[in-house]
Design a protein around this motif. Structure first.
Motif, PDB file in Angstrom:
ATOM      1  N   LEU A 153      67.662  -0.730  49.976  1.00 42.07           N
ATOM      2  CA  LEU A 153      67.656  -1.834  50.794  1.00 42.07           C
ATOM      3  C   LEU A 153      68.988  -2.379  51.163  1.00 42.07           C
ATOM      4  O   LEU A 153      69.060  -2.833  52.378  1.00 42.07           O
ATOM      5  CB  LEU A 153      66.783  -2.870  50.296  1.00 42.07           C
ATOM      6  CG  LEU A 153      65.289  -2.455  49.929  1.00 42.07           C
ATOM      7  CD1 LEU A 153      64.687  -3.669  49.392  1.00 42.07           C
ATOM      8  CD2 LEU A 153      64.541  -1.932  51.014  1.00 42.07           C
ATOM      9  N   ASP A 154      69.966  -2.301  50.312  1.00 44.78           N
ATOM     10  CA  ASP A 154      71.503  -2.871  50.714  1.00 44.78           C
ATOM     11  C   ASP A 154      72.224  -1.815  51.281  1.00 44.78           C
ATOM     12  O   ASP A 154      73.556  -2.046  51.742  1.00 44.78           O
ATOM     13  CB  ASP A 154      72.066  -3.234  49.610  1.00 44.78           C
ATOM     14  CG  ASP A 154      72.261  -2.164  48.409  1.00 44.78           C
ATOM     15  OD1 ASP A 154      71.525  -1.029  48.439  1.00 44.78           O
ATOM     16  OD2 ASP A 154      72.551  -2.400  47.257  1.00 44.78           O
ATOM     17  N   LYS A 155      71.696  -0.697  51.830  1.00 42.97           N
ATOM     18  CA  LYS A 155      72.568   0.375  52.653  1.00 42.97           C
ATOM     19  C   LYS A 155      72.242   0.118  53.907  1.00 42.97           C
ATOM     20  O   LYS A 155      71.359  -0.084  54.243  1.00 42.97           O
ATOM     21  CB  LYS A 155      72.001   1.724  52.103  1.00 42.97           C
ATOM     22  CG  LYS A 155      72.255   2.135  50.608  1.00 42.97           C
ATOM     23  CD  LYS A 155      73.706   1.797  49.810  1.00 42.97           C
ATOM     24  CE  LYS A 155      73.813   2.187  48.652  1.00 42.97           C
ATOM     25  NZ  LYS A 155      74.211   1.277  47.678  1.00 42.97           N
ATOM     26  N   GLY A 156      73.174   0.643  54.682  1.00 41.41           N
ATOM     27  CA  GLY A 156      72.969   0.750  56.233  1.00 41.41           C
ATOM     28  C   GLY A 156      73.444  -0.217  57.058  1.00 41.41           C
ATOM     29  O   GLY A 156      73.225  -0.571  57.936  1.00 41.41           O
ATOM     30  N   PHE A 157      74.053  -1.438  56.220  1.00 38.67           N
ATOM     31  CA  PHE A 157      74.544  -2.588  56.899  1.00 38.67           C
ATOM     32  C   PHE A 157      76.077  -2.181  57.057  1.00 38.67           C
ATOM     33  O   PHE A 157      76.741  -1.505  56.574  1.00 38.67           O
ATOM     34  CB  PHE A 157      74.197  -3.887  56.228  1.00 38.67           C
ATOM     35  CG  PHE A 157      72.826  -4.225  56.235  1.00 38.67           C
ATOM     36  CD1 PHE A 157      72.436  -5.121  57.085  1.00 38.67           C
ATOM     37  CD2 PHE A 157      71.961  -3.720  55.126  1.00 38.67           C
ATOM     38  CE1 PHE A 157      71.009  -5.258  57.141  1.00 38.67           C
ATOM     39  CE2 PHE A 157      70.609  -4.114  55.100  1.00 38.67           C
ATOM     40  CZ  PHE A 157      70.169  -4.959  56.140  1.00 38.67           C
ATOM     41  N   ASP A 158      76.677  -3.361  58.058  1.00 42.66           N
ATOM     42  CA  ASP A 158      78.001  -2.987  58.404  1.00 42.66           C
ATOM     43  C   ASP A 158      78.948  -3.392  57.333  1.00 42.66           C
ATOM     44  O   ASP A 158      79.936  -2.877  56.994  1.00 42.66           O
ATOM     45  CB  ASP A 158      78.278  -3.898  59.530  1.00 42.66           C
ATOM     46  CG  ASP A 158      77.885  -3.205  60.868  1.00 42.66           C
ATOM     47  OD1 ASP A 158      77.553  -1.797  60.925  1.00 42.66           O
ATOM     48  OD2 ASP A 158      77.639  -3.825  61.763  1.00 42.66           O
ATOM     49  N   ASP A 159      78.559  -4.531  56.546  1.00 44.37           N
ATOM     50  CA  ASP A 159      79.501  -5.197  55.602  1.00 44.37           C
ATOM     51  C   ASP A 159      78.429  -5.786  54.488  1.00 44.37           C
ATOM     52  O   ASP A 159      77.266  -5.903  54.610  1.00 44.37           O
ATOM     53  CB  ASP A 159      80.472  -6.381  55.964  1.00 44.37           C
ATOM     54  CG  ASP A 159      79.945  -7.367  56.585  1.00 44.37           C
ATOM     55  OD1 ASP A 159      78.643  -7.394  56.990  1.00 44.37           O
ATOM     56  OD2 ASP A 159      80.497  -8.282  57.250  1.00 44.37           O
ATOM     57  N   ASP A 160      79.095  -6.129  53.468  1.00 42.45           N
ATOM     58  CA  ASP A 160      78.188  -6.621  52.261  1.00 42.45           C
ATOM     59  C   ASP A 160      77.743  -8.077  52.201  1.00 42.45           C
ATOM     60  O   ASP A 160      76.632  -8.228  51.815  1.00 42.45           O
ATOM     61  CB  ASP A 160      79.104  -6.214  50.910  1.00 42.45           C
ATOM     62  CG  ASP A 160      78.046  -6.465  49.537  1.00 42.45           C
ATOM     63  OD1 ASP A 160      76.832  -6.188  49.794  1.00 42.45           O
ATOM     64  OD2 ASP A 160      78.727  -7.165  48.784  1.00 42.45           O
ATOM     65  N   ILE A 166      62.217  -5.605  59.638  1.00 40.84           N
ATOM     66  CA  ILE A 166      61.810  -4.387  59.587  1.00 40.84           C
ATOM     67  C   ILE A 166      61.485  -4.224  58.126  1.00 40.84           C
ATOM     68  O   ILE A 166      60.352  -3.763  57.674  1.00 40.84           O
ATOM     69  CB  ILE A 166      62.572  -2.990  60.107  1.00 40.84           C
ATOM     70  CG1 ILE A 166      62.608  -3.216  61.757  1.00 40.84           C
ATOM     71  CG2 ILE A 166      61.741  -1.775  59.677  1.00 40.84           C
ATOM     72  CD1 ILE A 166      63.609  -2.198  62.119  1.00 40.84           C
ATOM     73  N   ILE A 167      62.274  -4.415  57.208  1.00 43.69           N
ATOM     74  CA  ILE A 167      62.297  -4.267  55.625  1.00 43.69           C
ATOM     75  C   ILE A 167      61.082  -5.123  55.206  1.00 43.69           C
ATOM     76  O   ILE A 167      60.290  -4.824  54.450  1.00 43.69           O
ATOM     77  CB  ILE A 167      63.286  -4.258  55.125  1.00 43.69           C
ATOM     78  CG1 ILE A 167      64.401  -3.098  55.249  1.00 43.69           C
ATOM     79  CG2 ILE A 167      63.355  -4.685  53.696  1.00 43.69           C
ATOM     80  CD1 ILE A 167      65.797  -3.595  54.880  1.00 43.69           C
ATOM     81  N   ALA A 168      61.273  -6.510  55.707  1.00 46.50           N
ATOM     82  CA  ALA A 168      60.278  -7.559  55.226  1.00 46.50           C
ATOM     83  C   ALA A 168      58.949  -7.099  55.738  1.00 46.50           C
ATOM     84  O   ALA A 168      57.993  -7.329  54.875  1.00 46.50           O
ATOM     85  CB  ALA A 168      60.757  -8.664  55.913  1.00 46.50           C
ATOM     86  N   THR A 169      58.565  -6.391  57.040  1.00 49.54           N
ATOM     87  CA  THR A 169      57.585  -5.972  57.527  1.00 49.54           C
ATOM     88  C   THR A 169      57.095  -4.984  56.468  1.00 49.54           C
ATOM     89  O   THR A 169      55.659  -4.800  56.368  1.00 49.54           O
ATOM     90  CB  THR A 169      57.593  -5.522  59.081  1.00 49.54           C
ATOM     91  OG1 THR A 169      58.018  -6.742  59.489  1.00 49.54           O
ATOM     92  CG2 THR A 169      56.106  -5.369  59.611  1.00 49.54           C
ATOM     93  N   MET A 181      58.689   2.476  56.860  1.00 48.43           N
ATOM     94  CA  MET A 181      59.650   1.269  57.377  1.00 48.43           C
ATOM     95  C   MET A 181      60.711   0.936  56.505  1.00 48.43           C
ATOM     96  O   MET A 181      61.894   0.763  56.843  1.00 48.43           O
ATOM     97  CB  MET A 181      58.676   0.103  57.718  1.00 48.43           C
ATOM     98  CG  MET A 181      57.906   0.193  59.017  1.00 48.43           C
ATOM     99  SD  MET A 181      56.904  -1.154  59.469  1.00 48.43           S
ATOM    100  CE  MET A 181      57.955  -2.374  59.961  1.00 48.43           C
ATOM    101  N   ILE A 182      60.497   0.836  55.254  1.00 51.37           N
ATOM    102  CA  ILE A 182      61.515   0.618  54.145  1.00 51.37           C
ATOM    103  C   ILE A 182      62.414   1.587  54.185  1.00 51.37           C
ATOM    104  O   ILE A 182      63.815   1.267  53.977  1.00 51.37           O
ATOM    105  CB  ILE A 182      60.686  -0.022  52.766  1.00 51.37           C
ATOM    106  CG1 ILE A 182      59.803  -1.002  53.006  1.00 51.37           C
ATOM    107  CG2 ILE A 182      61.669  -0.191  51.761  1.00 51.37           C
ATOM    108  CD1 ILE A 182      59.098  -1.157  51.802  1.00 51.37           C
TER     109      ILE A 182
END
Length: 179
Positions: free
Chosen positions: A72-79, A96-99, A157-158
């Motif tokens: 879940l913590d991957k794929g974002f621009d920064d931490d 999308i993750i919450a859904t 989705m997750i």
């Protein structure tokens, strides 16, 4: 706040929701089936309640393995997640993750409860369905399909939230360029 902290909070909230769903919706329905084959019912109820308790404890006390498994913590621009700098794509990924988590949390207890009833019916009757209620449970294909499809879609989705967000952004930018 970091992404991991945010997802810990979200998973704990979903864990509380999961607990409320189990206690108020699914445990009473399990109790109804104790009148026939009480020993088997007790064993199956203990297994299902243990599974529900494990999921609840995992979501509430140890959300880090869930974050690691689903990445879940991957794929974002920064931490860091900053309220000042929240971009649309990051907000979309979180939604999308919450859904997906909501789909899994809302349909998993029902699916497991129906699976328990199905197992009990098969063991009890050795495939001789005599009761109308039992027959309806086994042949409610639409309900089974919705539960299974919801679990699969939630999982997809997750695990693919970044690709879904890119697809939505791409489609949105194509619509904007057409205007």
């Amino acid at each position: 706040m970091t992404k991991k902290d945010f997802f810990r909070i979200v998973l704990r909230i979903l864990g509380l929701y999961f607990l409320a769903m189990v206690v108020f919706n699914y445990l009473p329905s399990i109790v109804v089936f104790f009148h026939s084959l009480p020993l088997l019912s007790l064993i199956l109820a203990i297994v299902v309640v243990s599974l529900f308790a494990y999921i609840f404890l995992l979501l509430i006390l140890k959300p880090d393995p869930v974050i690691r498994i689903f990445k879940l913590d991957k794929g974002f621009d920064d931490d860091a997640l900053s309220a000042k700098r929240i971009e649309f794509v990051n907000l979309l990924k979180i939604a999308i993750i919450a859904t997906g988590l909501f789909l899994i949390i809302s349909h998993l207890p029902t699916f497991l409860t129906h699976l328990l009833f199905l197992l009990k019916l098969v063991v009890k009757n050795r495939n001789e369905i005599t009761d109308h209620v039992e027959s309806a449970l086994l042949t409610d294909y639409i309900s089974w399909g919705i539960k299974i499809l919801s679990l699969i879609v939630g999982y997809l989705m997750i695990t693919n939230y970044s690709a879904i967000a890119r697809f939505i952004i791409k489609k949105d930018s194509e619509k904007q360029s057409d205007k």
